[in-house]
Enzyme design. Structure first.
Site, PDB file in Angstrom:
ATOM      1  N   SER A   1     -30.902  -2.848 -37.016  1.00 33.10           N
ATOM      2  CA  SER A   1     -29.546  -2.463 -36.604  1.00 33.10           C
ATOM      3  C   SER A   1     -29.109  -3.279 -35.393  1.00 33.10           C
ATOM      4  O   SER A   1     -29.812  -3.321 -34.384  1.00 33.10           O
ATOM      5  CB  SER A   1     -29.503  -0.976 -36.264  1.00 33.10           C
TER       6      SER A   1
ATOM      7  N   ARG B   1     -31.816   5.906 -28.240  1.00 29.02           N
ATOM      8  CA  ARG B   1     -32.219   4.497 -28.193  1.00 29.02           C
ATOM      9  C   ARG B   1     -32.450   4.003 -26.763  1.00 29.02           C
ATOM     10  O   ARG B   1     -32.148   2.854 -26.430  1.00 29.02           O
ATOM     11  CB  ARG B   1     -31.202   3.610 -28.916  1.00 29.02           C
TER      12      ARG B   1
ATOM     13  N   GLU C   1     -27.874  -2.897 -29.869  1.00 20.21           N
ATOM     14  CA  GLU C   1     -29.178  -2.250 -30.009  1.00 20.21           C
ATOM     15  C   GLU C   1     -30.286  -3.297 -29.951  1.00 20.21           C
ATOM     16  O   GLU C   1     -31.354  -3.060 -29.409  1.00 20.21           O
ATOM     17  CB  GLU C   1     -29.258  -1.459 -31.316  1.00 20.21           C
TER      18      GLU C   1
END
Length: 319
Positions: free
Chosen positions: A229, A180, A299
């Site tokens: 998320s 990520r 995130e």
């Protein structure tokens, strides 16, 4: 809330520009959470050349931020100073078959549309994008992934424009991808990318895509105002398990709630502000740290100025 009009402060800024310039554009209309203050100036360039010309003209002390489909983004109530660049589908939404199992796609292409184009071309390896509700610009920036595959597994090279209006081509290794995250300079605005798949039967690909869609519909609150998320998965663990263990499933702050269906998803139940959502997230982080000892990391990207209710400290000010 509104900002001073940049088009008045920099009178020649629009000269020769073919794209759309909108002062004090509300950003709540372009984020999935449907919250947040305005962009001081939004620019939707006509194409890559138009973007380069604009950035060359823009005074260097004015900040620039690129925003995509807004699916993984929380804009604070005070809005964003400077220029927000939003790439249009008309200028940056094309997909081209290059041969040799490769596709070139614009950064404004929705992830799921790249998956569809790859299926039609008989290229496997893209089904995971079916379940990611964002655009390729964001996927390239954050190495978006799901179901065991990430953007770095498919991306060969990309094109970007820097803050001075210069064009760059970056390879996969240049991006320094990890979970990520990419190591690309924050001032780069991605415009196109080349992806590579593997030959595969279209019916098999569509079965994989259908399985991704079914999983997402059964496990995620996709019909809510959400940002995907909320927290990254900690090493060796799942973020939702940590949130659940901290007793935060269904937790509410104002109009913001951790989903009962999937507790790593925040949702705007109808009247949430950016402040509500960020305060909820930091409350969850603080509770998780207290109960489990795990420091959850965001995130979702949180950007902009805090509003009238003031700043929110990470972990609510805990160490």
């Amino acid at each position: 809330m509104s900002f001073p009009d940049l088009l008045e402060e920099v009178p020649d800024l629009s000269d020769g520009i073919r794209g759309k310039l909108t002062p004090n554009q509300p950003l709540s209309a372009v984020t999935w959470f449907r919250t947040g203050g305005p962009a001081q100036l939004m620019f939707q360039p006509a194409d890559e050349d138009d973007l380069a010309v604009f950035l060359k003209k823009l005074p260097k002390d004015i900040p620039v931020l690129s925003v995509g489909l807004g699916s993984n983004l929380l804009i604070r109530d005070g809005g964003l100073k400077g220029v927000v660049v939003r790439l249009s589908a008309k200028g940056f939404g094309q997909i081209e078959e290059l041969g040799n199992n490769r596709l070139r796609a614009g950064a404004a292409v929705p992830d799921k549309r790249l998956a569809e184009a790859a299926a039609k071309a008989g290229l496997g390896g893209f089904a995971f994008y079916t379940g990611i509700p964002g655009g390729l610009g964001g996927a390239l920036r954050m190495n978006a992934g799901a179901h065991g595959t990430e953007t770095r597994d498919r991306m060969i090279e990309l094109t970007a424009i820097d803050r001075d209006g210069n064009r760059h081509v970056l390879t996969n290794s240049d991006m320094e991808y990890r979970y990520r995250h990419s190591g690309a300079s924050s001032d780069l605005i991605f415009t196109t990318a080349v992806f590579e798949g593997v030959p595969q039967d279209e019916m098999t690909i569509r079965e994989e895509m259908a399985a991704v869609v079914e999983h997402r519909e059964n496990a995620q609150p996709i019909r809510e105002k959400t940002g995907g998320s909320t927290f990254k998965n900690p090493d060796g663990n799942s973020a939702w398990k940590v949130v659940d263990a901290a007793g935060c499933r269904g937790l509410m702050v104002g109009g913001a709630q951790m989903s009962e269906m999937h507790c790593n998803f925040m949702i705007n139940t109808g009247g949430a502000t950016g402040h509500d959502l960020e305060l909820l997230g930091e409350t969850v982080r603080a509770k998780a740290l207290e109960v489990t000892g795990i420091r959850l990391e965001w995130e979702i990207k949180r950007l902009g100025e805090f509003g009238p209710k003031g700043a929110i400290e990470p972990f609510l000010g805990q160490a």
